[in-house]
Design a protein around this motif. Sequence first.
Motif, short mmCIF file in Angstrom:
data_model
loop_
_atom_site.label_atom_id
_atom_site.label_comp_id
_atom_site.label_asym_id
_atom_site.label_seq_id
_atom_site.Cartn_x
_atom_site.Cartn_y
_atom_site.Cartn_z
N SER A 1 61.98 -7.88 -8.11
CA SER A 1 62.03 -8.31 -6.72
C SER A 1 61.19 -9.56 -6.50
CB SER A 1 61.56 -7.18 -5.80
OG SER A 1 60.34 -6.62 -6.27
N GLY A 2 59.99 -9.60 -7.11
CA GLY A 2 59.13 -10.77 -6.95
C GLY A 2 59.75 -12.03 -7.52
N GLN A 3 60.39 -11.91 -8.67
CA GLN A 3 61.05 -13.05 -9.30
C GLN A 3 62.18 -13.58 -8.42
OE1 GLN A 3 63.01 -11.87 -12.90
NE2 GLN A 3 63.75 -13.92 -13.39
N LEU A 4 63.00 -12.68 -7.87
CA LEU A 4 64.12 -13.11 -7.06
C LEU A 4 63.67 -13.64 -5.70
CD1 LEU A 4 66.86 -10.47 -7.93
CD2 LEU A 4 66.56 -12.79 -8.83
N ALA B 1 62.15 -2.60 1.52
CA ALA B 1 63.04 -3.66 2.02
C ALA B 1 63.03 -4.88 1.12
CB ALA B 1 62.61 -4.06 3.44
N TYR B 2 61.94 -5.11 0.42
CA TYR B 2 61.80 -6.29 -0.44
C TYR B 2 62.85 -6.28 -1.55
CZ TYR B 2 58.86 -9.88 -2.81
OH TYR B 2 58.35 -11.02 -3.38
N VAL B 3 62.98 -5.17 -2.26
CA VAL B 3 63.98 -5.10 -3.31
C VAL B 3 65.38 -5.02 -2.71
CG1 VAL B 3 64.08 -2.58 -3.69
CG2 VAL B 3 64.42 -4.15 -5.61
N GLY B 4 65.48 -4.47 -1.50
CA GLY B 4 66.77 -4.49 -0.82
C GLY B 4 67.24 -5.91 -0.55
N PHE C 1 63.36 -15.32 0.06
CA PHE C 1 63.09 -14.26 1.02
C PHE C 1 61.66 -13.74 0.85
CE2 PHE C 1 64.96 -12.17 -2.71
CZ PHE C 1 64.05 -11.15 -2.95
N THR C 2 61.21 -12.98 1.82
CA THR C 2 59.86 -12.40 1.78
C THR C 2 59.94 -10.90 2.03
OG1 THR C 2 59.41 -12.64 4.14
CG2 THR C 2 58.90 -14.54 2.71
N ASP C 3 58.80 -10.26 1.83
CA ASP C 3 58.67 -8.86 2.22
C ASP C 3 58.53 -8.79 3.74
OD1 ASP C 3 58.41 -6.12 2.09
OD2 ASP C 3 56.77 -6.13 0.63
N THR C 4 58.45 -7.61 4.28
CA THR C 4 58.41 -7.43 5.73
C THR C 4 57.17 -8.04 6.38
OG1 THR C 4 57.47 -5.23 5.37
CG2 THR C 4 59.85 -5.37 5.69
N ASP C 5 56.11 -8.23 5.58
CA ASP C 5 54.89 -8.82 6.14
C ASP C 5 54.82 -10.33 5.92
OD1 ASP C 5 54.43 -8.99 3.44
OD2 ASP C 5 52.53 -7.88 3.45
N GLY C 6 55.89 -10.91 5.41
CA GLY C 6 55.93 -12.35 5.20
C GLY C 6 55.39 -12.81 3.86
#
Length: 310
Positions: free
Chosen positions: A271-274, A246-249, A280-285
């Motif tokens: 994904s981390g750069q963007l 979901a993070y790269v999504g 935005f964050t990953d599903t765990d915040g």
Amino acid sequence: MTNDTPQRTPLAGTIALVAGATRGAGRAIAVQLGAAGATVYVTGRTTRTRVSEVGRPTETVEETAELVTAAGGEGIAVPTDHLVPDEVRALVTRIDRERGRLDVLVNSLWGGDHLIPWGRKMWDTDLEQGLRMLELGVRSHVITSSCALPLLVRNPGGLVVEMTDGTSEYNARFRENFYFDLAKNAPLRMAFSLGEDLKEVGGTAVALSPGYLRSEMMLDIYGVTEENWRDAVAREPHFAIAESPAYVGRAVAALAADPGRHRWNGRSLSSGQLAREYGFTDTDGSRPDGWAYFIDVVHGGKDATADDYR
């Protein structure tokens, strides 16, 4: 765009094609585009009646389309082999007939992990096996862009996302196998070249890589699920930096919703750069930056932990 406003639909009216959306990053990208309100055509070779050479029958294009619709968009499954130009042309003709435009093209085509002979020299790698990797990871992208770009450039502002594994900085290193190295560096150059071609028509092309991706296949390899994935860290310590698909999504959805995205044209992104750029964050915040972790800690010897890069 942040992931704490689920009712926002910044991509309402946007028509997207995610090529290679059966599983992993492609599926998650399609779902996140749908969550932002887009209409998403999703393609792949595994359907409820046919399984591709990857051999994972439970992940299908039909299911991806249903997940897109459930997320708030409109998902349309079109089984397609992107190595067959006539099938890709038929797909694009259908999008044109039904929607009259294409705003976002995501080339997330691969499906070659089962072919990688890790640890073998180029001359010890079966030639047909190596060439198949290049077909799946390079030729499929070229065919899809060639067929889809005439529709995408009909209107200014189109976005092309070339999915790969590794940023241009990280991939300056040898990626352990000759054919895999070529397959994952080619999309970086494709994005650069397409960016040059798209400049004059107001389009944008980028290469995008997730970090250490917790794909369905990777979770299976470690015998964990998305709910208990940290149990795999005991076996593979670097898995502590892993990120959900979901993070790269969310990264692609944020790019697609950004009216100023042309500033990224031709560039290699992660994904981390963007996540840092768009908030935005990953599903765990958390905001994992997998490639920075591998460059600094794994290869650079920096005294730090994965938690320092989340």
